[in-house]
Design a protein around this motif. Structure first.
Motif, PDB file in Angstrom:
ATOM      1  N   LYS A  95     -46.388  -2.891  -9.789  1.00 46.37           N
ATOM      2  CA  LYS A  95     -47.359  -3.564  -9.995  1.00 46.37           C
ATOM      3  C   LYS A  95     -48.085  -3.279 -11.421  1.00 46.37           C
ATOM      4  O   LYS A  95     -48.854  -3.803 -11.763  1.00 46.37           O
ATOM      5  N   ALA A  96     -47.620  -2.077 -11.984  1.00 47.49           N
ATOM      6  CA  ALA A  96     -47.973  -1.688 -13.650  1.00 47.49           C
ATOM      7  C   ALA A  96     -47.175  -0.894 -14.176  1.00 47.49           C
ATOM      8  O   ALA A  96     -46.309  -0.267 -13.511  1.00 47.49           O
ATOM      9  N   ASP A  97     -47.120  -0.955 -15.480  1.00 42.74           N
ATOM     10  CA  ASP A  97     -46.705   0.012 -16.353  1.00 42.74           C
ATOM     11  C   ASP A  97     -47.297   1.189 -16.518  1.00 42.74           C
ATOM     12  O   ASP A  97     -48.467   1.023 -16.970  1.00 42.74           O
ATOM     13  N   LEU A  98     -47.120   2.495 -15.926  1.00 47.68           N
ATOM     14  CA  LEU A  98     -48.113   3.671 -16.114  1.00 47.68           C
ATOM     15  C   LEU A  98     -47.590   4.508 -17.022  1.00 47.68           C
ATOM     16  O   LEU A  98     -46.528   5.112 -17.213  1.00 47.68           O
ATOM     17  N   LYS A  99     -48.499   5.053 -17.542  1.00 51.24           N
ATOM     18  CA  LYS A  99     -48.619   6.368 -18.711  1.00 51.24           C
ATOM     19  C   LYS A  99     -48.398   7.448 -18.051  1.00 51.24           C
ATOM     20  O   LYS A  99     -48.828   7.897 -16.854  1.00 51.24           O
ATOM     21  N   VAL A 100     -47.336   8.457 -18.324  1.00 51.70           N
ATOM     22  CA  VAL A 100     -46.815   9.651 -17.629  1.00 51.70           C
ATOM     23  C   VAL A 100     -46.881  10.842 -18.738  1.00 51.70           C
ATOM     24  O   VAL A 100     -46.696  10.341 -19.976  1.00 51.70           O
ATOM     25  N   LYS A 101     -47.314  12.103 -18.451  1.00 53.02           N
ATOM     26  CA  LYS A 101     -47.368  13.125 -19.606  1.00 53.02           C
ATOM     27  C   LYS A 101     -46.739  14.415 -19.040  1.00 53.02           C
ATOM     28  O   LYS A 101     -47.237  14.865 -17.966  1.00 53.02           O
ATOM     29  N   LYS A 102     -45.931  15.051 -19.712  1.00 47.25           N
ATOM     30  CA  LYS A 102     -45.830  16.661 -19.579  1.00 47.25           C
ATOM     31  C   LYS A 102     -46.969  17.457 -19.970  1.00 47.25           C
ATOM     32  O   LYS A 102     -47.649  17.235 -20.778  1.00 47.25           O
ATOM     33  N   GLU A 103     -47.479  18.200 -18.911  1.00 44.49           N
ATOM     34  CA  GLU A 103     -48.674  19.106 -18.960  1.00 44.49           C
ATOM     35  C   GLU A 103     -48.254  20.545 -19.102  1.00 44.49           C
ATOM     36  O   GLU A 103     -46.824  20.711 -19.028  1.00 44.49           O
ATOM     37  N   GLU A 104     -49.011  21.716 -19.490  1.00 46.59           N
ATOM     38  CA  GLU A 104     -48.651  22.886 -19.800  1.00 46.59           C
ATOM     39  C   GLU A 104     -47.542  23.604 -18.312  1.00 46.59           C
ATOM     40  O   GLU A 104     -48.073  23.180 -17.245  1.00 46.59           O
ATOM     41  N   THR A 105     -46.668  23.927 -18.753  1.00 40.63           N
ATOM     42  CA  THR A 105     -45.786  24.759 -17.788  1.00 40.63           C
ATOM     43  C   THR A 105     -46.489  25.956 -17.167  1.00 40.63           C
ATOM     44  O   THR A 105     -47.378  26.409 -17.905  1.00 40.63           O
ATOM     45  N   LEU A 106     -46.558  25.980 -15.713  1.00 41.85           N
ATOM     46  CA  LEU A 106     -47.166  27.032 -15.291  1.00 41.85           C
ATOM     47  C   LEU A 106     -46.649  28.433 -15.466  1.00 41.85           C
ATOM     48  O   LEU A 106     -45.193  28.275 -15.706  1.00 41.85           O
ATOM     49  N   THR A 107     -47.085  29.527 -15.406  1.00 38.99           N
ATOM     50  CA  THR A 107     -46.599  30.716 -15.580  1.00 38.99           C
ATOM     51  C   THR A 107     -45.300  30.841 -14.790  1.00 38.99           C
ATOM     52  O   THR A 107     -44.282  31.252 -15.391  1.00 38.99           O
ATOM     53  N   ASP A 108     -45.258  30.515 -13.709  1.00 36.15           N
ATOM     54  CA  ASP A 108     -43.930  30.848 -12.806  1.00 36.15           C
ATOM     55  C   ASP A 108     -42.797  29.704 -13.054  1.00 36.15           C
ATOM     56  O   ASP A 108     -41.967  29.413 -12.362  1.00 36.15           O
ATOM     57  N   GLY A 109     -42.981  29.099 -14.489  1.00 36.20           N
ATOM     58  CA  GLY A 109     -41.883  28.153 -14.683  1.00 36.20           C
ATOM     59  C   GLY A 109     -41.991  26.785 -14.169  1.00 36.20           C
ATOM     60  O   GLY A 109     -41.053  26.085 -14.081  1.00 36.20           O
ATOM     61  N   ILE A 110     -43.001  26.796 -13.353  1.00 38.16           N
ATOM     62  CA  ILE A 110     -43.131  25.248 -12.625  1.00 38.16           C
ATOM     63  C   ILE A 110     -43.712  24.286 -13.820  1.00 38.16           C
ATOM     64  O   ILE A 110     -44.685  24.286 -14.309  1.00 38.16           O
ATOM     65  N   GLU A 111     -42.909  23.114 -13.577  1.00 37.83           N
ATOM     66  CA  GLU A 111     -43.318  21.955 -14.717  1.00 37.83           C
ATOM     67  C   GLU A 111     -44.318  21.213 -14.105  1.00 37.83           C
ATOM     68  O   GLU A 111     -44.491  20.693 -12.744  1.00 37.83           O
ATOM     69  N   MET A 112     -45.182  20.959 -15.056  1.00 35.52           N
ATOM     70  CA  MET A 112     -46.417  20.215 -14.442  1.00 35.52           C
ATOM     71  C   MET A 112     -46.485  18.759 -15.255  1.00 35.52           C
ATOM     72  O   MET A 112     -46.274  18.757 -16.343  1.00 35.52           O
ATOM     73  N   TYR A 113     -46.701  17.681 -14.428  1.00 32.01           N
ATOM     74  CA  TYR A 113     -46.846  16.264 -15.167  1.00 32.01           C
ATOM     75  C   TYR A 113     -48.127  15.418 -14.756  1.00 32.01           C
ATOM     76  O   TYR A 113     -48.388  15.845 -13.536  1.00 32.01           O
ATOM     77  N   SER A 114     -48.669  14.663 -15.446  1.00 31.02           N
ATOM     78  CA  SER A 114     -49.924  13.817 -14.964  1.00 31.02           C
ATOM     79  C   SER A 114     -49.176  12.629 -15.200  1.00 31.02           C
ATOM     80  O   SER A 114     -48.603  12.074 -15.875  1.00 31.02           O
ATOM     81  N   VAL A 115     -49.688  11.672 -14.267  1.00 33.04           N
ATOM     82  CA  VAL A 115     -49.447  10.167 -13.747  1.00 33.04           C
ATOM     83  C   VAL A 115     -50.699   9.542 -13.597  1.00 33.04           C
ATOM     84  O   VAL A 115     -51.702   9.838 -12.888  1.00 33.04           O
ATOM     85  N   GLU A 116     -50.630   8.270 -14.347  1.00 31.26           N
ATOM     86  CA  GLU A 116     -51.673   7.224 -14.150  1.00 31.26           C
ATOM     87  C   GLU A 116     -51.438   6.838 -12.409  1.00 31.26           C
ATOM     88  O   GLU A 116     -50.352   6.718 -12.178  1.00 31.26           O
ATOM     89  N   ILE A 117     -52.769   6.678 -11.717  1.00 33.83           N
ATOM     90  CA  ILE A 117     -52.601   5.922 -10.726  1.00 33.83           C
ATOM     91  C   ILE A 117     -53.238   4.390 -10.692  1.00 33.83           C
ATOM     92  O   ILE A 117     -54.569   4.555 -10.825  1.00 33.83           O
ATOM     93  N   SER A 118     -52.575   3.557 -10.712  1.00 30.26           N
ATOM     94  CA  SER A 118     -53.376   2.226 -10.930  1.00 30.26           C
ATOM     95  C   SER A 118     -52.225   0.881 -10.620  1.00 30.26           C
ATOM     96  O   SER A 118     -51.132   1.335 -10.270  1.00 30.26           O
TER      97      SER A 118
END
Ligand SMILES: N[C@H](CCC[C@H](N)C(=O)O)C(=O)O
Length: 317
Positions: A95-118
């Motif tokens: 239903k939409a083109d959504l923006k996604v973004k890499k956030e700071e990696t957590l200390t234990d190497g866990i990759e974090m991302y943020s995504v629009e919900i819309s």
């Protein structure tokens, strides 16, 4: 052609994710993969897009297609950003083109991302939901269920029914299980079923358990956690802004803002790759004999692909 198959999770909501495979039977593939590996909640398909870096299609374990998947979108965001060497991207959803973004990696190497919900809609017809001629349901009891639990219905854009419940109801999932099964079976309220979440206030933030349409209880449901954060802000349980949402699979941050009467939702959490595998899908045979034996040939190739995949799945499981 080269097919990439990954096993991934966002908040322990686990999926197979496939790129490079253009078929018309993803529902069948989702059901077969999830049958072979019961730890998986569905299939994410990454496809080319005319308007964004990539397109995602979401299939639940029962083969039904959903318009959105918050945890899955984070995993696709990671795959696309790492493949393109970028930190921000746009992903086409139903239903939409959504923006996604890499956030700071957590200390234990866990990759974090943020995504629009819309997009977000409170109109019952957008779920769809039919109830007592209402156009919206925000913090209202459903008399058939209880006079104490306040329910809200929202599409983000997949459908969510969210109940704010006391701890004792949250602790024992039978109440939620009964009504979620009812609303996802033959029923007069939700023609296409609904994701059912029970929300409980915590010292800091909220706890959300979700019975997902097409899956059942999962460790976490990204769109449900975000929709629950929105409802909790509207109910005054938590302040607008960044809401900490706990779930059986872990914790995410949901940012809820309101601008000019419209809400904006952002979901931030892990995007974890469990395993990755390249698979060579044999080149289709010559056009001439391929067309004549298309069904048989394709069926044979498909069997081989599924067996190949199941071999891979066995390695992944
Ligand atoms: N079961 C959902 C799709 C998956 C959503 C969930 N896994 C998420 O992270 O949002 C539905 O049928 O609407």
């Amino acid at each position: 052609m080269k097919v990439t198959l990954e096993k991934v999770h966002g908040s322990m909501n686990t999926f197979y994710m496939v790129e490079g495979l253009e078929r018309n039977d993803y529902a069948e593939l989702a059901m077969q993969l999830c049958d072979r590996d019961t730890s998986v909640d569905g299939l994410l398909v990454i496809l080319p897009s005319q308007t964004a870096h990539a397109k995602i299609r979401v299939f639940n374990r029962d083969g039904s297609e959903a318009s959105m998947c918050g945890n899955g979108l984070r995993c696709v965001a990671r795959y696309v950003c790492e493949k393109e060497g970028i930190r921000e991207a746009v992903i086409e959803t139903m239903k939409a083109d959504l923006k996604v973004k890499k956030e700071e990696t957590l200390t234990d190497g866990i990759e974090m991302y943020s995504v629009e919900i819309s997009p977000i809609s409170f109109r019952l017809e957008d779920l769809p939901m039919e109830y007592a001629e209402l156009e919206e349901m925000i913090l209202q009891p459903i008399s058939e269920i209880s006079e104490e639990i306040l329910f809200s219905a929202v599409a983000v854009p997949n459908p969510h029914l969210i109940g704010i419940v006391p701890e004792e109801i949250q602790k024992d999932s039978t109440h939620q299980h009964f009504w979620a099964e009812k609303f996802n079976g033959q029923n007069a309220y939700f023609a296409d079923g609904v994701n059912v979440s029970y929300v409980t206030k915590l010292e800091q933030g909220i706890f959300v358990r979700t019975f997902e349409r097409g899956v059942g209880f999962t460790n976490a449901c990204g769109t449900a956690m975000t929709a629950s954060a929105l409802i909790s802000c509207i109910a005054g349980i938590v302040p607008f802004g960044e809401v900490t949402v706990y779930n059986p699979g872990g914790m995410v941050k949901c940012t809820v803002t309101e601008t000019a009467g419209a809400y904006q939702l952002l979901l931030t959490g892990n995007a974890t790759r469990i395993s990755s595998h390249e698979y060579q899908w044999e080149k289709e045979s010559q056009e001439s004999d391929f067309l004549s034996s298309r069904k048989f040939e394709e069926q044979q190739q498909y069997e081989k692909f599924i067996n190949g995949i199941s071999g891979i799945v066995d390695q992944f499981a």
